[in-house]
Design a protein around this motif. Sequence first.
Motif, PDB file in Angstrom:
ATOM      1  N   ASN A  41       0.925  -1.171  -0.112  1.00 29.50           N
ATOM      2  CA  ASN A  41       0.073   0.038   0.113  1.00 29.50           C
ATOM      3  C   ASN A  41       0.815   1.169   0.048  1.00 29.50           C
TER       4      ASN A  41
ATOM      5  N   LEU B 254      -2.363   4.836   2.024  1.00 29.05           N
ATOM      6  CA  LEU B 254      -3.912   3.998   2.531  1.00 29.05           C
ATOM      7  C   LEU B 254      -4.367   5.085   3.419  1.00 29.05           C
TER       8      LEU B 254
ATOM      9  N   ILE C  16     -12.169   3.011   2.356  1.00 29.06           N
ATOM     10  CA  ILE C  16     -10.643   3.543   2.369  1.00 29.06           C
ATOM     11  C   ILE C  16     -10.342   3.917   0.895  1.00 29.06           C
TER      12      ILE C  16
ATOM     13  N   THR D 262      -6.818   3.633  -1.513  1.00 24.49           N
ATOM     14  CA  THR D 262      -5.177   3.298  -1.305  1.00 24.49           C
ATOM     15  C   THR D 262      -4.591   3.063  -2.687  1.00 24.49           C
TER      16      THR D 262
ATOM     17  N   ASP E 214      -8.672  -7.262  -0.185  1.00 23.81           N
ATOM     18  CA  ASP E 214      -7.490  -7.193  -0.719  1.00 23.81           C
ATOM     19  C   ASP E 214      -7.398  -8.196  -1.939  1.00 23.81           C
TER      20      ASP E 214
ATOM     21  N   GLY F  27     -11.600  -1.418  -0.656  1.00 22.85           N
ATOM     22  CA  GLY F  27     -10.668  -1.751  -1.358  1.00 22.85           C
ATOM     23  C   GLY F  27     -10.828  -2.621  -2.728  1.00 22.85           C
TER      24      GLY F  27
ATOM     25  N   ASN G 104      -0.209   6.742   5.230  1.00 24.24           N
ATOM     26  CA  ASN G 104      -0.851   5.559   5.820  1.00 24.24           C
ATOM     27  C   ASN G 104      -1.577   6.123   7.253  1.00 24.24           C
TER      28      ASN G 104
ATOM     29  N   SER H 191       3.414  -0.711   5.369  1.00 22.30           N
ATOM     30  CA  SER H 191       2.201  -1.087   4.338  1.00 22.30           C
ATOM     31  C   SER H 191       0.970  -1.898   5.161  1.00 22.30           C
TER      32      SER H 191
END
Length: 276
Positions: A13, A16, A29, A31, A138, A154, A210, A241
């Motif tokens: 990432n 983020l 989110i 990202t 993810d 995401g 992040n 990350s």
Amino acid sequence: MVEYSEIAFAKINLALHVRKRRYDGYHDIETLFAFAQDGDILNARPAKDLSLEIVGPFGADLNADENNLVLKAALSLQAHFGVKQGAAIRLDKRLPIASGIGGGSADAAATARLLNKLWTLGASERELADILAPLGADIPACVFSRPSFGSGTGTALAFLDDSNVPARHLLLVNPLQSVSTAAIFQAWGGIDGGAVGRGDMWDATITGRNDLEPIASKICPVITDILTQLAQAEPSMVRMSGSGATCFALFDDVTSLEAARARLEPHWWSMASVLR
């Protein structure tokens, strides 16, 4: 006997931003996804039933049972396409567990690509991503393993041109301390710090952040130590990350990367790669 192989590319990432809590307990989110050339390695060959063997440096940390995302992905494909065949799957687990670089998600995604070939399903990556989306937010990005902008949880993806990213030598560092993604998101303060930049991917990366990094650093203070040590090597950028605890730095050349890696604490896990 025919055997296929796939790399479960480590997910990064680059930025983020957590935008809001959702009614369903998840978070919206934004990202910037990028992927390393390296990661876990999966192999599969024809078999009557489904089976999973796990080896590798972090293999002992996983169970080869129905809760493993590799088998969940395989079962999802079987159910969706009505596959009667099995597969003997072997996972060489090279990435740390629960480390913010998509290990389990990347393994599930690579399993889908692998079995798509083994079972000659002829499915597109988009179809595989849609089938596996219920297994983890993810996973769709990991199916494609391409630079992309992710929004919603995401799973809503827009592919990006990363040709303007000048620093592509990637150093990953993990203190071998796992952190709970759920606990870190739960501790998010609910303040929207603003959107990820759109357009130029490198500008969006550099100006991004992040939002989970300060939270994870409180839970796992060694993250701050890693980020500080990486920053001393003057990389083009350094950040945590995902939900951690893996941190990364991007360098212009491999010589600078290896010099930084040589100065790391010996008990930390590290991996040198490049952005794919």
